[in-house]
Design an enzyme around this catalytic site. Sequence first.
Site, PDB file in Angstrom:
ATOM      1  N   TRP A 151      -5.342   3.408  -8.316  1.00  0.00           N
ATOM      2  CA  TRP A 151      -5.552   3.672  -6.777  1.00  0.00           C
ATOM      3  C   TRP A 151      -6.281   4.708  -6.395  1.00  0.00           C
ATOM      4  O   TRP A 151      -5.887   5.741  -6.281  1.00  0.00           O
ATOM      5  CB  TRP A 151      -4.098   3.508  -5.904  1.00  0.00           C
ATOM      6  CG  TRP A 151      -3.306   2.505  -6.461  1.00  0.00           C
ATOM      7  CD1 TRP A 151      -3.155   1.270  -5.721  1.00  0.00           C
ATOM      8  CD2 TRP A 151      -2.189   2.184  -7.723  1.00  0.00           C
ATOM      9  NE1 TRP A 151      -2.030   0.375  -6.309  1.00  0.00           N
ATOM     10  CE2 TRP A 151      -1.769   0.833  -7.457  1.00  0.00           C
ATOM     11  CE3 TRP A 151      -1.862   3.057  -8.605  1.00  0.00           C
ATOM     12  CZ2 TRP A 151      -0.834   0.516  -8.426  1.00  0.00           C
ATOM     13  CZ3 TRP A 151      -0.769   2.775  -9.400  1.00  0.00           C
ATOM     14  CH2 TRP A 151      -0.380   1.504  -9.491  1.00  0.00           C
ATOM     15  N   HIS A 170      -1.101   0.992  -1.201  1.00  0.00           N
ATOM     16  CA  HIS A 170      -0.535  -0.451  -1.331  1.00  0.00           C
ATOM     17  C   HIS A 170       0.733  -0.502  -0.370  1.00  0.00           C
ATOM     18  O   HIS A 170       1.216   0.526   0.098  1.00  0.00           O
ATOM     19  CB  HIS A 170      -0.108  -0.811  -2.790  1.00  0.00           C
ATOM     20  CG  HIS A 170       0.407   0.281  -3.540  1.00  0.00           C
ATOM     21  ND1 HIS A 170       0.892   0.273  -4.857  1.00  0.00           N
ATOM     22  CD2 HIS A 170       1.012   1.402  -3.065  1.00  0.00           C
ATOM     23  CE1 HIS A 170       1.588   1.443  -5.199  1.00  0.00           C
ATOM     24  NE2 HIS A 170       1.441   2.110  -4.086  1.00  0.00           N
ATOM     25  N   ARG A 196      -8.199   1.923   0.352  1.00  0.00           N
ATOM     26  CA  ARG A 196      -8.683   2.390  -0.848  1.00  0.00           C
ATOM     27  C   ARG A 196      -9.899   3.048  -0.556  1.00  0.00           C
ATOM     28  O   ARG A 196     -10.773   2.766  -0.038  1.00  0.00           O
ATOM     29  CB  ARG A 196      -8.791   1.196  -1.767  1.00  0.00           C
ATOM     30  CG  ARG A 196      -7.562   0.551  -2.154  1.00  0.00           C
ATOM     31  CD  ARG A 196      -6.806   0.862  -3.400  1.00  0.00           C
ATOM     32  NE  ARG A 196      -5.502   0.255  -3.390  1.00  0.00           N
ATOM     33  CZ  ARG A 196      -5.392  -0.840  -4.449  1.00  0.00           C
ATOM     34  NH1 ARG A 196      -6.351  -1.296  -4.978  1.00  0.00           N
ATOM     35  NH2 ARG A 196      -4.175  -1.515  -4.175  1.00  0.00           N
ATOM     36  N   GLN A 210      -2.135  -6.315   2.589  1.00  0.00           N
ATOM     37  CA  GLN A 210      -1.209  -6.869   1.545  1.00  0.00           C
ATOM     38  C   GLN A 210       0.074  -7.377   1.956  1.00  0.00           C
ATOM     39  O   GLN A 210       0.467  -6.938   3.223  1.00  0.00           O
ATOM     40  CB  GLN A 210      -0.857  -5.664   0.500  1.00  0.00           C
ATOM     41  CG  GLN A 210      -2.020  -5.251  -0.385  1.00  0.00           C
ATOM     42  CD  GLN A 210      -1.793  -4.315  -1.512  1.00  0.00           C
ATOM     43  OE1 GLN A 210      -0.519  -3.798  -1.343  1.00  0.00           O
ATOM     44  NE2 GLN A 210      -2.356  -4.387  -2.534  1.00  0.00           N
ATOM     45  N   VAL A 253       7.284  -1.712 -12.354  1.00  0.00           N
ATOM     46  CA  VAL A 253       7.981  -2.726 -13.015  1.00  0.00           C
ATOM     47  C   VAL A 253       8.089  -2.867 -14.397  1.00  0.00           C
ATOM     48  O   VAL A 253       7.221  -2.416 -14.995  1.00  0.00           O
ATOM     49  CB  VAL A 253       7.276  -4.199 -12.147  1.00  0.00           C
ATOM     50  CG1 VAL A 253       7.637  -4.541 -10.741  1.00  0.00           C
ATOM     51  CG2 VAL A 253       5.679  -4.160 -12.476  1.00  0.00           C
ATOM     52  N   ALA A 296       9.969  -7.615  -7.657  1.00  0.00           N
ATOM     53  CA  ALA A 296       8.998  -7.230  -6.697  1.00  0.00           C
ATOM     54  C   ALA A 296       7.562  -8.023  -6.870  1.00  0.00           C
ATOM     55  O   ALA A 296       7.108  -8.357  -8.004  1.00  0.00           O
ATOM     56  CB  ALA A 296       8.938  -5.817  -6.697  1.00  0.00           C
TER      57      ALA A 296
HETATM   58  N1  DAH Z   1       1.283  -2.436  -5.468  1.00  0.00           N
HETATM   59  C1  DAH Z   1       0.203  -3.228  -6.402  1.00  0.00           C
HETATM   60  C2  DAH Z   1      -1.264  -3.195  -6.161  1.00  0.00           C
HETATM   61  O1  DAH Z   1      -1.421  -2.794  -5.024  1.00  0.00           O
HETATM   62  C3  DAH Z   1       0.490  -4.850  -6.434  1.00  0.00           C
HETATM   63  C4  DAH Z   1       1.784  -5.048  -7.062  1.00  0.00           C
HETATM   64  C5  DAH Z   1       2.108  -5.381  -8.273  1.00  0.00           C
HETATM   65  C6  DAH Z   1       3.092  -4.837  -6.222  1.00  0.00           C
HETATM   66  C7  DAH Z   1       3.275  -5.281  -9.103  1.00  0.00           C
HETATM   67  C8  DAH Z   1       4.242  -5.314  -6.849  1.00  0.00           C
HETATM   68  C9  DAH Z   1       4.348  -5.558  -8.358  1.00  0.00           C
HETATM   69  O2  DAH Z   1       5.293  -5.309  -6.013  1.00  0.00           O
HETATM   70  O3  DAH Z   1       5.625  -5.844  -8.700  1.00  0.00           O
HETATM   71  O4  DAH Z   1      -2.329  -3.166  -6.965  1.00  0.00           O
END
Ligand code: DAH
Length: 328
Positions: A151, A170, A196, A210, A253, A296
Amino acid sequence: MDITNLRARAIKDIESATDAKVCEAARVRYLGRKEGELTEVLRGLSKMSVEEKRRVGTEANELKQELEALLTKKLSELSAHGKKHTHVDVTRPGKKMALGHEHPLTKIDAQVREIFSSMNFSVVEGPELEEEHYNFDALNIPADHPARDMWDTFWVKNEVSKKKMLMRTHTSPMQVRYMEAHEAPFQIIVPGRTFRYEATDASHEINFYQVEGLVVGPDITLANFKYIIETFFKKFFGKELEFRYRPSYFPFVEPGVELDIRLPGGKWLEVMGAGMVHRNVFDAVKYDYRKVQGFAFGMGLDRLAMIKYGIPDIRLFYSGDVRFIKQF
Ligand code: DAH
């Protein structure tokens, strides 16, 4: 020379006028440059005796002013009243009002909220200006973690407190904020704007949208995720779809997956990251990982809109080009 009679006729003609045309005709008749009756009188003054000239001249000039004022008044009355008298055809179709257009992202956002609400999800929102703790540390991404490179971050100067601030990269930080403030079980989505620090191209913007999802309860499994998300996509695209799950890595995760859907042309397209909430995230919010599990997911709203409407370049959303917006 007696202009009393002339005055009486002129006033009657003007006052009885029913429209601007009749009014104009009266003006020409009395004040017209060529043969207006009063004009003629004024023109004839030179042939009169001094005494008559004085009397008639005064009266005629006063009358001229009076008639001009009367004409102006009458014309303005006629134009104000004119509208009242026009015939209204109540059976005619109404005029369409230009209401503007919804931005395609607004539409997608509304659809996503609607579909998840129909599946009993709550919709919550979080701050765009976020603390490092919520965007990273509490999501199992400590400062020295190489995953921070995933990120590119807009850091924001903070002269108010010691906290390191940033524009959220995010919507995942809201997972932590929500769990800090609520007990399980629950199911939420978090739509919102994200940032970003990246070079822009057809598929990258420094600012985009998002939707985060989080479901936590005593017996939640990846199978629940599969059911929920496939139901969502079928409703969103309004048809049966093929899905493909690939193992992937996100620090918050374990296990982590990425989900692809198959486009009409047969091509697979990645639409989201997801997984089972990491124990370290539960620890950060003081949830007991032996009592609850959760899944998630996170997906790009812009991405969804691009797929649904066949938009080739993400930058179009933010171009401010009305020709683009008008197509939706
Ligand atoms: N936050 C991640 C991104 O912006 C996307 C994401 C991936 C969110 C896996 C989640 C997850 O909740 O379980 O790249």
